[in-house]
Motif scaffolding. Structure first.
Motif, PDB file in Angstrom:
ATOM      1  N   PRO A 409      38.620  48.136  47.119  1.00 16.55           N
ATOM      2  CA  PRO A 409      39.942  47.695  46.677  1.00 16.55           C
ATOM      3  C   PRO A 409      40.915  47.422  47.814  1.00 16.55           C
ATOM      4  O   PRO A 409      41.778  46.545  47.695  1.00 16.55           O
ATOM      5  N   VAL A 410      40.772  48.139  48.930  1.00 16.06           N
ATOM      6  CA  VAL A 410      41.652  47.896  50.073  1.00 16.06           C
ATOM      7  C   VAL A 410      41.418  46.495  50.625  1.00 16.06           C
ATOM      8  O   VAL A 410      42.372  45.756  50.936  1.00 16.06           O
ATOM      9  N   ALA A 411      40.146  46.091  50.734  1.00 16.63           N
ATOM     10  CA  ALA A 411      39.839  44.743  51.214  1.00 16.63           C
ATOM     11  C   ALA A 411      40.346  43.685  50.243  1.00 16.63           C
ATOM     12  O   ALA A 411      40.739  42.588  50.653  1.00 16.63           O
ATOM     13  N   LEU A 412      40.332  44.002  48.947  1.00 16.33           N
ATOM     14  CA  LEU A 412      40.802  43.048  47.955  1.00 16.33           C
ATOM     15  C   LEU A 412      42.298  42.784  48.084  1.00 16.33           C
ATOM     16  O   LEU A 412      42.776  41.683  47.767  1.00 16.33           O
ATOM     17  N   VAL A 413      43.045  43.761  48.563  1.00 18.11           N
ATOM     18  CA  VAL A 413      44.497  43.587  48.693  1.00 18.11           C
ATOM     19  C   VAL A 413      44.813  42.373  49.568  1.00 18.11           C
ATOM     20  O   VAL A 413      45.703  41.574  49.243  1.00 18.11           O
ATOM     21  N   ALA A 414      44.100  42.212  50.669  1.00 18.02           N
ATOM     22  CA  ALA A 414      44.372  41.078  51.559  1.00 18.02           C
ATOM     23  C   ALA A 414      44.135  39.760  50.842  1.00 18.02           C
ATOM     24  O   ALA A 414      44.910  38.800  51.015  1.00 18.02           O
ATOM     25  N   ALA A 415      43.079  39.681  50.034  1.00 16.97           N
ATOM     26  CA  ALA A 415      42.810  38.454  49.289  1.00 16.97           C
ATOM     27  C   ALA A 415      43.912  38.176  48.269  1.00 16.97           C
ATOM     28  O   ALA A 415      44.303  37.024  48.052  1.00 16.97           O
ATOM     29  N   LEU A 416      44.425  39.232  47.636  1.00 10.91           N
ATOM     30  CA  LEU A 416      45.501  39.053  46.671  1.00 10.91           C
ATOM     31  C   LEU A 416      46.791  38.619  47.364  1.00 10.91           C
ATOM     32  O   LEU A 416      47.575  37.838  46.808  1.00 10.91           O
ATOM     33  N   GLU A 417      47.038  39.120  48.564  1.00 16.15           N
ATOM     34  CA  GLU A 417      48.211  38.673  49.313  1.00 16.15           C
ATOM     35  C   GLU A 417      48.134  37.182  49.602  1.00 16.15           C
ATOM     36  O   GLU A 417      49.133  36.457  49.491  1.00 16.15           O
TER      37      GLU A 417
END
Length: 428
Positions: A409-417
């Protein structure tokens, strides 16, 4: 004017339906977003306000709807009248929960017709309140679960990306093109999409999905796709002293048994499988740990010495120590067992449980027998096979590795940004 947020912080609106089991897989993403300094609010019904608060996220309890158990029992009554009910005992009455005398003792379609205006009014008030809050708060992203009408609605009305966060190996496209209502779409009782000048809600409404499933069991996701590692959230709880003492000091296989109170409430007492599972495992040389609610524990007779019953234990504390898990096929059990690499015996009752159990069994990590037809001998045979077959253990371990290889989920945050900033989302 919307409230100020720290520089660089996004506003992300979670929108959840009326059961924690529907949205629990979204919780770790909420934690990750908060850890990066982003603002998260969770639009929900008042009944979900306390469960959401326990996760550490902030609820916005503005949704209105009929109780989920009432709606699910009504669906079961419709299926019974159509000859699609597989249990020997008729389903429970939607409002009382008491099993019907016969499948035709209750006019399910008449109930829908009579209650539709009330259901539509509840839905209208909830969806309007959700849109009103979103227009004030001005989220840059919306994340919602499979049974949420308001999540995709807000995305369309505000023209911001809305991401459907799947709870397991089932998706809207599973029910598309099969004739009749799509069972994997929420019902837009108040025609909220039409009232806002939008096309009706359908499988084509969804443009972005967050998929926590390992590829081998994934549902079809023919849209912009964000894979993410499933991090189990099964509620809070202390680490229990759950292991029974091994007889003669020798380590024995451990079998976990998990059953859903909500499944019993919606499918009726005939679906409560724990007694036949206890009967099936009584004669095996295994240790058995059951996790039950206090109400369900009272429905189980005295257990043999090699069985231990615990109440309300978070599954992620239990499953890694088990060699096999027996459960009803809910997404929380299924996904937590996949994350733990634990072979599964799934006894599905209906709905998405059947499809998810087929996919996990098809990948070799489970055996699936419908709860309506399984007896104690079937359960005993299946557990014995799972304990004795290295192939099922290898398949479960393979799926666990597939899940661990997915972005966390931490890696997904960058994609959502990037998505919130307008960067194109590449389909996987």
């Amino acid at each position: 004017m919307s409230p100020a947020v720290p520089a660089g912080a996004m506003r992300v609106l979670f929108v959840v339906s009326h059961s924690p089991g529907n949205w629990s897989s979204m919780v770790p993403l909420g934690w990750a977003l908060r850890a990066f300094g982003h603002e998260v609010r969770v639009v929900c019904a008042p009944a979900q306000s306390e469960p959401v608060s326990r996760t550490g996220l902030t609820p916005v309890p503005v949704l209105e709807a009929e109780r989920e158990d009432v709606m699910l029992r009504a669906v079961n009554c419709v299926q019974a009248q159509r000859g699609q009910w597989r249990f020997a005992e008729p389903p429970p009455h939607p409002e009382t929960g008491v099993p019907l005398a016969s499948a035709d003792a209750f006019d399910a379609m008449g109930w829908y017709q009579q209650n539709w205006p009330r259901l539509a009014e509840l839905s209208r008030r909830g969806s309007d309140a959700a849109v009103e809050f979103a227009r004030w708060w001005r989220p840059q992203l919306v994340v919602h679960d499979l049974m949420s009408v308001e999540g995709p609605l807000i995305g369309k009305v505000l023209d911001v990306p809305a991401l459907l966060h799947l709870w397991g190996p089932v998706a809207p496209h599973d029910g598309a093109g099969q004739g009749g209502p799509n069972p994997f779409l929420p019902i837009d009782f108040s025609q909220a999409f039409a009232r806002h000048g939008l096309a009706d809600l359908s499988a084509d409404t969804y443009e972005h999905m967050i998929n926590p499933c390992p590829p081998a069991v994934s549902a079809p996701v023919p849209v912009h796709h964000h894979p993410v590692r499933h991090v189990p959230y099964n509620g809070s709880g202390a680490m229990p002293p759950w292991r029974p003492e091994a007889r003669d000091g020798a380590a024995r296989p451990r079998v976990g048994v998990v059953w859903s109170t909500s499944a019993t409430e919606t499918f009726g007492p005939v679906s409560f499988a724990v007694p036949k599972v206890v009967e099936a495992l009584a004669g095996l040389d295994v240790d058995v740990v059951l996790t039950l609610t206090p109400g369900d524990r009272q429905r189980v007779d005295e257990l043999p010495p090699h069985m231990l019953a615990l109440e309300n234990v978070p599954l992620h504390l239990l499953l890694p120590e088990c060699d096999v898990i027996v459960h009803h096929g809910g997404a929380g059990c299924t996904m937590t067992a996949l994350a733990a690499g634990t072979p599964q015996l799934i006894l599905p009752n209906g709905w998405d449980q059947e499809l998810m159990s087929e996919r996990v069994a098809g990948a070799g990590a489970a055996l699936a027998v419908h709860n309506a037809t399984a007896d104690a001998a079937d359960v005993r045979s299946a557990v014995t096979r799972l304990l004795g077959d290295d192939g099922h253990r290898a398949a479960a371990a393979r799926l666990r590795r597939e899940m661990e290889d997915l972005p966390d989920p931490v890696a997904l945050v960058a994609a959502l940004e990037e998505l919130a900033a307008g960067a194109p989302l590449v389909a996987n």
